[in-house]
Design an enzyme around this catalytic site. Structure first.
Site, PDB file in Angstrom:
ATOM      1  N   HIS A 349      12.269  -1.691 -13.034  1.00  0.00           N
ATOM      2  CA  HIS A 349      12.242  -1.567 -14.411  1.00  0.00           C
ATOM      3  C   HIS A 349      12.735  -0.036 -15.046  1.00  0.00           C
ATOM      4  O   HIS A 349      12.346   0.135 -16.336  1.00  0.00           O
ATOM      5  CB  HIS A 349      11.441  -2.319 -15.276  1.00  0.00           C
ATOM      6  CG  HIS A 349      11.518  -3.838 -15.353  1.00  0.00           C
ATOM      7  ND1 HIS A 349      12.205  -4.583 -16.262  1.00  0.00           N
ATOM      8  CD2 HIS A 349      11.051  -4.642 -14.650  1.00  0.00           C
ATOM      9  CE1 HIS A 349      12.000  -5.739 -15.935  1.00  0.00           C
ATOM     10  NE2 HIS A 349      11.343  -5.921 -15.049  1.00  0.00           N
ATOM     11  N   LYS A 535      10.617   1.245 -30.969  1.00  0.00           N
ATOM     12  CA  LYS A 535      10.363   1.099 -29.443  1.00  0.00           C
ATOM     13  C   LYS A 535       9.133   1.755 -29.164  1.00  0.00           C
ATOM     14  O   LYS A 535       8.483   2.526 -30.157  1.00  0.00           O
ATOM     15  CB  LYS A 535      11.569   1.708 -28.782  1.00  0.00           C
ATOM     16  CG  LYS A 535      11.930   3.088 -29.378  1.00  0.00           C
ATOM     17  CD  LYS A 535      13.236   3.288 -28.777  1.00  0.00           C
ATOM     18  CE  LYS A 535      14.483   2.574 -29.306  1.00  0.00           C
ATOM     19  NZ  LYS A 535      15.234   1.690 -28.185  1.00  0.00           N
ATOM     20  N   ARG A 536       8.484   1.885 -28.089  1.00  0.00           N
ATOM     21  CA  ARG A 536       7.256   2.688 -27.511  1.00  0.00           C
ATOM     22  C   ARG A 536       7.586   4.057 -27.932  1.00  0.00           C
ATOM     23  O   ARG A 536       8.974   4.512 -27.744  1.00  0.00           O
ATOM     24  CB  ARG A 536       7.016   2.325 -26.116  1.00  0.00           C
ATOM     25  CG  ARG A 536       6.223   1.085 -26.003  1.00  0.00           C
ATOM     26  CD  ARG A 536       5.184   0.903 -26.645  1.00  0.00           C
ATOM     27  NE  ARG A 536       4.131   2.131 -26.199  1.00  0.00           N
ATOM     28  CZ  ARG A 536       2.920   1.693 -25.302  1.00  0.00           C
ATOM     29  NH1 ARG A 536       2.658   0.432 -24.922  1.00  0.00           N
ATOM     30  NH2 ARG A 536       2.030   2.740 -25.206  1.00  0.00           N
TER      31      ARG A 536
END
Ligand code: NBG
Length: 810
Positions: A349, A535-536
């Site tokens: 990922h 998002k992070r």
């Protein structure tokens, strides 16, 4: 029994009275929520049991998806939708005077994940059940989920997420004490010869009871329910007396206490490794135990079992599976290895080095010495097999143990038959760069599976008004079969429909504006462009690029308050890992810039900056339907896929994007005219790495705009960021701007001007938006999981898709 309103109300009242001995009018929202969950659960439990029986009857191959993170968010609405009960419950509640939304709000978010990786696992679970695949999740039941984020003086502060302690608890889980297994950790191991095989003798090891909690994963209108199994660590009854104090007990119980938001310190790393081995061992043991119950021999287990390693955290599955086949089942090494490789598959990922896990040998030896022995043997045989056949340096680079460390990604690739990336560009990078040597060794193992999202949650549930106007055009079949959304393209010139789209968007923006006002006290104009980056928080995702443009706009407006720009509301949602100092400095700078801009009346409210606290799945569901612009601006090559890009396009937002991750495929789908592309390409980024010709300081010195904007970080223009402003300034100049923020800045300004220009032509905007909605169906996770099932796991769908009529009975 056929479900209707009267029957539902009758049953609901009866259940409420049985559980709490009260009437509806006296019940709290928690009690109502609990009662509703109980009814829902008793209904799908019938299908759950049946699904399991069908698997057994048909001797179906089972897949186990191992992931250290699952991020389902709330499950009530999604279960109701999938069961065909959603509207009925809303209507019934209305009839008896209950506000459904207030009841649903009681549910805590199940936040057992950090970001995209965990949410993907949850969307996959939904799709796998909805497509009727025999796939079970395997993870950890963290007592504390991802921290709750608060802002104090603009700084991120982390609070524990005690989700299981909330009044609603986890209504969905079933504790299955009878299915507990014992996990062995620590101590020493000796191998002794016994009847022709080696028997491991463990000394001073710690025994941990792993208790599974099962959560039903309810399929959409198909009466098919899979299992998400989450493990919790407990002290075995037999050794209770060895743990007399609370402190002693915590050594064991802490293993499943917190979800790790980072692993930057040694104590954290040790616990993290324990977590990994714990859920791997518990999961693999229970799989093999179950398999043996129904099969006489184990040497063909790969025909009936597939194990998926989601990122490197569960990579020890390879060694644990080998351990059981060797030590407990006494298979030969060769046979055990053949079965292991056939059983395992792995998804990568990220290409970010810090997320490709390695473990120090002494640490692994301390946590699980037998696993280290097995990994060492795999490594030894790998090297021996290649020696003389392959370049010696390639062997050194690919072996599992080197430089005093165990490389988990190497273990995962070597020990499995399939390695996939999560978007085409990312898979290409794995082949050409990150895992290039492995691609030379095993080209046939590499494949791409572009991520996907669950349209049920991200459109049907999050944006019911949009779903309703789609129904008016296409009927309801698209809800079963995402591909049909494509047909929306034919309404590209249907002015009425385009107007309806605009109205729906406006309603969603009004709702979000209300939420913003409630939570931050700031009023925003729903007719402004809602520009969203959620998002992070990470340097490579470049929230900073967005911030620098905001500062530029602000300075421009201060100079010329009459500047003709389309008003914008910049909306951020992001958590930073607690120990990620730089990311937290960016949060502080965004918050201080927001405070400055939002309170400066001289710019007439033309721009507003909103950083919503505590970004989580539920907040995403509220922001995404209201977005006009989706910021997907990572440095090319760094974002493996991204999935908020898909969710936002599905809800009609237009994407401002670099050629990174799945943005590339989004562009292919919608066409270059329906997306705003800018920035360096992956090739250009790599060229800079090679020839070292990027000097960010030159941009500061020679570009007046950049100079002015960066100075604002350090000259007091933005108050209260003396330290953070300098830190960021230095990173972008003297430290040479790792993520090419300054390099991409001008191009980013150019494309954002184009956004303004396009927004002024509302018809064109709606047409672009429509194409994005229509084309988002290519990113349905229903499609993605079908590819995993047929191309990696070789399993078939067993549920019939019944259409709207196969609701779940009462
Ligand atoms: C993340 C990537 C995202 C991707 C998700 C899901 C990790 C390690 N990786 O780009 O950064 O969309 O995985 O694949 O969390």
């Amino acid at each position: 029994m056929e479900l209707d309103k009267t029957l539902f109300i009758e049953n609901f009242k009866k259940r409420l009275s049985q559980k709490y001995a009260i009437d509806v009018s006296d019940a709290t929202n928690s009690e109502l929520y609990d009662t509703l969950c109980s009814l829902v659960k008793s209904s799908y439990s019938v299908s759950w049991r049946q699904t399991w029986k069908d698997y057994l009857k048909e001797n179906e191959k089972q897949v186990y998806y191992f992931s250290i993170e699952f991020l389902p968010g709330k499950l009530l609405k999604s279960n109701l939708l999938n069961m065909g009960w959603y509207q009925l419950v809303i209507d019934s509640f209305k009839e008896i005077g209950i506000d459904f939304e207030q009841v649903a709000a009681v549910e805590p978010d199940m936040a057992l994940g950090n970001g995209g990786l965990g949410r993907l696992a949850a969307d996959f679970m939904d799709s796998l059940a909805s497509e009727g695949y025999p796939v079970n999740g395997n993870g950890i039941r963290y007592r504390y989920g991802l921290f709750k984020q608060r802002f104090v003086n603009g700084y991120q502060v982390e609070l524990p997420d005690e989700w299981l302690k909330t009044a609603a608890g986890n209504a969905w889980e079933i504790r299955r004490a009878s299915k507990a297994v014992t996990v062995t950790m620590g101590g020493h191991v000796e191998l002794v010869q016994k009847n022709g095989y080696l028997e491991p003798i463990y000394k001073d090891a710690t025994l941990i009871k792993a208790v599974p909690y099962d959560v039903g994963m309810v399929g959409y209108h198909n009466q098919h329910v899979n299992t998400l199994r989450l493990w919790s660590a407990e002290i075995p009854e037999a050794v209770e007396s060895c743990y007399p104090t609370i402190e002693a007990r915590r050594q064991i119980e802490d293993i499943t206490t917190v979800l790790y938001p980072d692993d930057s310190n040694e104590a954290g790393r040790r616990l993290r490794l324990k977590q990994e081995y714990f859920f791997v061992s518990a999961g693999v043991q229970s799989i093999i135990r179950h398999y043996k119950k129904y099969h006489e021999t184990i040497d063909q287990i790969s025909q009936r079992v597939a194990i998926h390693i989601n990122d490197t955290h569960p990579a020890m599955c390879v060694a644990e599976f080998m351990r059981i086949l060797l030590d407990e089942e006494h298979l030969s090494w060769e046979k055990a290895w053949e079965q292991t490789v056939k059983t395992m598959s792995y998804t990568n990922h990220t290409i970010m080095a810090e997320a490709l896990e390695t473990w120090d040998i002494p640490l692994l030896n301390e946590i699980q010495p037998r696993i280290l022995q097995i990994i060492a043997e795999i490594d030894h045989r790998f090297v021996a097999h290649l020696a003389g056949k392959m370049d010696g340096q390639l062997i050194e680079r690919t072996r599992i143990i080197s430089g005093g460390k165990v490389h988990m990604a190497h273990l995962a690739v070597i020990g499995s038959h399939s390695t996939n990336g999560v978007a085409q560009l990312h898979t290409d990078l794995l082949k050409s760069d990150v895992l290039q040597d492995f691609y030379t060794l095993y080209p046939e193992r590499f494949n791409n599976k572009t991520n996907g999202i669950a349209l049920r949650r991200w459109l049907q549930l999050a944006n019911p008004e949009l779903a309703a106007i789609i129904d008016q055009k296409l009927g309801r079949n698209w809800r079963q079969n995402a591909c049909q959304l494509q047909q929306l393209q034919q309404y590209n010139t249907d002015e009425q429909f385009l107007k309806k789209l605009a109205v729906v968007k406006l309603h969603n923006k009004q709702r979000l504006a209300k939420l913003i006002e409630e939570r931050t006290g700031v009023t925003v104009d729903p007719t402004a462009i809602f520009d969203v980056q959620i998002k992070r928080l990470h340097a490579y995702k470049r929230q900073l690029l967005n911030l620098l443009r905001i500062i530029k706009l602000y300075l421009d407006l201060k100079e010329n308050p009459d500047l003709a720009i389309v008003p914008r509301v910049f909306i951020f949602g992001a958590k930073a890992a607690p120990s990620y100092h730089y990311a937290k400095s960016i949060i502080k700078c965004i918050n201080e810039t927001a405070a400055l801009i939002n309170h400066d009346s001289t710019i007439q409210g033309k721009i507003k900056v909103i950083f919503l606290e505590n970004y989580d799945v539920s907040l995403a569901e509220q922001i995404i339907p209201a977005a006009d612009i989706s910021e997907q601006i990572s440095t090319a090559s760094k974002e493996a896929s991204g999935t908020s890009n898909m969710k936002l396009m599905l809800n009609g937002a237009l994407t401002v994007a670099t050629l990174d991750g799945a943005n590339v495929e989004i562009k292919e789908q919608v066409g270059a005219d329906n997306i705003f592309m800018f920035g360096l390409t992956k090739q250009e980024v790599y060229r800079y790495y090679q020839d070292h010709s990027y000097h960010s300081l030159d941009y500061y010195h020679h570009n007046l705009v950049i100079h002015r904007v960066l100075d604002a970080l350090i000259d007091g223009t933005i108050p209260n960021i003396a330290a953070e402003g300098h830190e960021i300034f230095d990173s972008l100049t003297y430290l040479n701007d790792d993520y090419f923020v300054l390099r991409d800045f001008e191009d980013y300004l150019r494309i954002q001007d184009q956004v303004d220009e396009t927004y002024r032509d509302q018809k064109k905007w709606q047409q672009m938006s429509l194409i994005n909605i229509a084309k988002a169906c290519h990113f349905s996770s229903d499609i993605t999981v079908k590819k995993y099932a047929s191309e990696i796991w070789q399993v078939r769908s067993v549920a019939q898709k019944g259409g709207v009529n196969i609701g779940y009975p009462l």
